[in-house]
Structure formats: structure tokens, C-alpha cells
Scaffold this active site. Structure first.
Site, short mmCIF file in Angstrom:
data_model
loop_
_atom_site.label_atom_id
_atom_site.label_comp_id
_atom_site.label_asym_id
_atom_site.label_seq_id
_atom_site.Cartn_x
_atom_site.Cartn_y
_atom_site.Cartn_z
N GLY A 46 0.84 -1.19 0.00
CA GLY A 46 0.00 0.00 0.00
C GLY A 46 0.87 1.24 0.00
O GLY A 46 2.04 1.18 0.40
N GLN A 51 3.29 9.95 1.11
CA GLN A 51 4.56 9.22 1.11
C GLN A 51 5.41 9.55 -0.12
O GLN A 51 6.60 9.24 -0.14
CB GLN A 51 4.31 7.70 1.17
CG GLN A 51 3.71 7.26 2.51
CD GLN A 51 3.53 5.77 2.57
OE1 GLN A 51 2.54 5.23 2.09
NE2 GLN A 51 4.51 5.07 3.13
N CYS A 89 6.24 0.06 7.44
CA CYS A 89 5.86 1.20 6.60
C CYS A 89 7.04 1.55 5.69
O CYS A 89 8.18 1.60 6.15
CB CYS A 89 5.52 2.39 7.50
SG CYS A 89 5.09 3.89 6.60
N LEU A 90 6.75 1.79 4.43
CA LEU A 90 7.81 2.15 3.48
C LEU A 90 8.49 3.46 3.88
O LEU A 90 9.62 3.72 3.49
CB LEU A 90 7.22 2.28 2.07
CG LEU A 90 6.70 0.97 1.46
CD1 LEU A 90 5.96 1.25 0.17
CD2 LEU A 90 7.83 -0.02 1.22
N HIS A 131 -3.98 1.60 7.86
CA HIS A 131 -2.63 2.18 7.83
C HIS A 131 -2.57 3.36 6.84
O HIS A 131 -2.05 4.42 7.16
CB HIS A 131 -1.64 1.08 7.44
CG HIS A 131 -0.20 1.53 7.36
ND1 HIS A 131 0.76 1.10 8.25
CD2 HIS A 131 0.44 2.34 6.48
CE1 HIS A 131 1.92 1.66 7.93
NE2 HIS A 131 1.75 2.41 6.86
N GLU A 132 -3.12 3.13 5.65
CA GLU A 132 -3.04 4.17 4.61
C GLU A 132 -3.95 5.36 4.93
O GLU A 132 -3.57 6.51 4.69
CB GLU A 132 -3.40 3.60 3.24
CG GLU A 132 -2.55 2.44 2.76
CD GLU A 132 -1.05 2.66 2.86
OE1 GLU A 132 -0.60 3.83 2.86
OE2 GLU A 132 -0.31 1.67 2.94
N HIS A 135 -2.22 7.66 7.20
CA HIS A 135 -1.25 8.52 6.52
C HIS A 135 -1.90 9.82 6.04
O HIS A 135 -1.29 10.89 6.07
CB HIS A 135 -0.68 7.81 5.27
CG HIS A 135 0.55 6.99 5.53
ND1 HIS A 135 1.72 7.53 6.00
CD2 HIS A 135 0.80 5.67 5.34
CE1 HIS A 135 2.64 6.56 6.10
NE2 HIS A 135 2.10 5.43 5.72
ZN ZN Z 1 3.01 3.61 5.71
#
Ligand code: ZN
Length: 161
Positions: A46, A51, A89-90, A131-132, A135
Site C-alpha cells: 500500500g 509518502q 511502513c515504506l 494504515h493508509e 497517513h
Molecule cells: Zn506507511
């Protein structure tokens, strides 16, 4: 299409609230394509627009269930149960931590054609949606970690988003 640079923790863009998308433009369509490419390049499941440095309410998700979900202006309208597990998380590279999320969520969003739809998710999909969406409100999972944030082992394949 292009892979964009993923912003990492400490970059203030990750702590800001995103603005709703009002209309689909060629620029926004390109952003969505780039978000998928960036997510796949990073082996994520995701990715949210902040991000890649864009403060718009756009999320892309692919938890390998055969679908590429685009969620524009998403709103979680229902949630049930709980699941506790590792999350990554990226934007927080090399780290993982235990987070409790709902086990089921229903989200209302617009797709890439700006048509409203509802998506129901369980397990990993529910976790990715939560999670997204966080963000988009400027929240990172590290605020929710139970216990300590851990270093990921190099050989581990964490689910990052
Ligand atoms: Zn993330």
C-alpha cells in the site's frame, strides 16, 4: 509512469493532513500510476500520496488478492473486531512493530473515475486500509506500536505500506 522518491520519517510532509481530491485531472491520474509503480518497486502492499510528497487524499493498495485498489477521499464507515500483528511502513525503513487494528473495515471512497464505491476488507486488507487512511491524517503507525519498534531482519519479508 515514473517511480517517485518515498519520503521517510522525519520529513514533515508525513505529519500533515491531506486535502480532498475535487476532480480527476491528467496530473492526478499520473500521480496514481506513479504511486502504483513506486509501491511495486519498493515491494509494498500500500502507499498513500503523502509518502511521495503530495498532500492529497489518495491511497493505492495491492495485497496480492488480484485487485489494484484506488481509494480517493476514503472514509472508514464501519469497523469490527481486532487483529494484533507486525506492521511495517515504506516511510519507516528497516523497522517493524506490533500494532492492533480492526479485523474488518468497510471504507467508502471514490475510484480513479471519481465514482463512489465501498470496499470491505479483512485481515491484511483491513490493516492496509487503516494504515493508509492514517497517513492521510498525518499519522504514522509508529505512534500506535505496542512495545518497542524493532529492527527488521534483512532476510525477513515484512508487509510494508
Ligand atoms: Zn506507511
Amino acid at each position: 509512469m515514473a517511480v517517485r522518491q518515498i519520503r521517510v520519517i522525519g520529513d514533515e510532509v508525513l505529519n500533515k493532513k491531506c486535502k480532498p481530491v475535487k476532480e480527476m485531472t491528467p496530473r492526478t491520474a499520473e500521480l496514481i500510476e506513479d504511486m502504483f509503480e513506486t509501491m511495486y518497486e519498493a515491494n509494498g502492499v500500500g502507499l498513500a500520496a503523502p509518502q511521495v510528497g503530495v498532500l492529497k487524499k489518495i491511497v493505492v493498495i495491492d495485497v496480492e488478492d488480484g485487485n489494484q485498489y484506488v481509494l480517493i477521499n476514503p472514509k472508514i464507515v464501519e469497523q469490527q473486531g481486532a487483529q494484533t500483528g507486525y506492521e511495517g511502513c515504506l516511510s519507516v525503513p528497516g523497522k517493524t512493530g506490533i500494532v492492533t487494528r480492526p479485523d474488518y473495515v468497510k471504507v467508502r471512497a471514490l475510484n480513479e473515475n471519481m465514482e463512489e464505491y465501498e470496499l470491505e476488507g479483512q485481515d491484511l486488507l483491513a490493516r492496509a486500509i487503516c494504515h493508509e487512511c492514517a497517513h492521510l491524517d498525518g499519522q504514522l503507525y509508529v505512534e500506535l506500536v505496542e512495545g518497542e519498534l524493532l529492527d527488521t531482519e534483512a532476510e525477513e519479508e515484512e508487509e510494508e505500506m
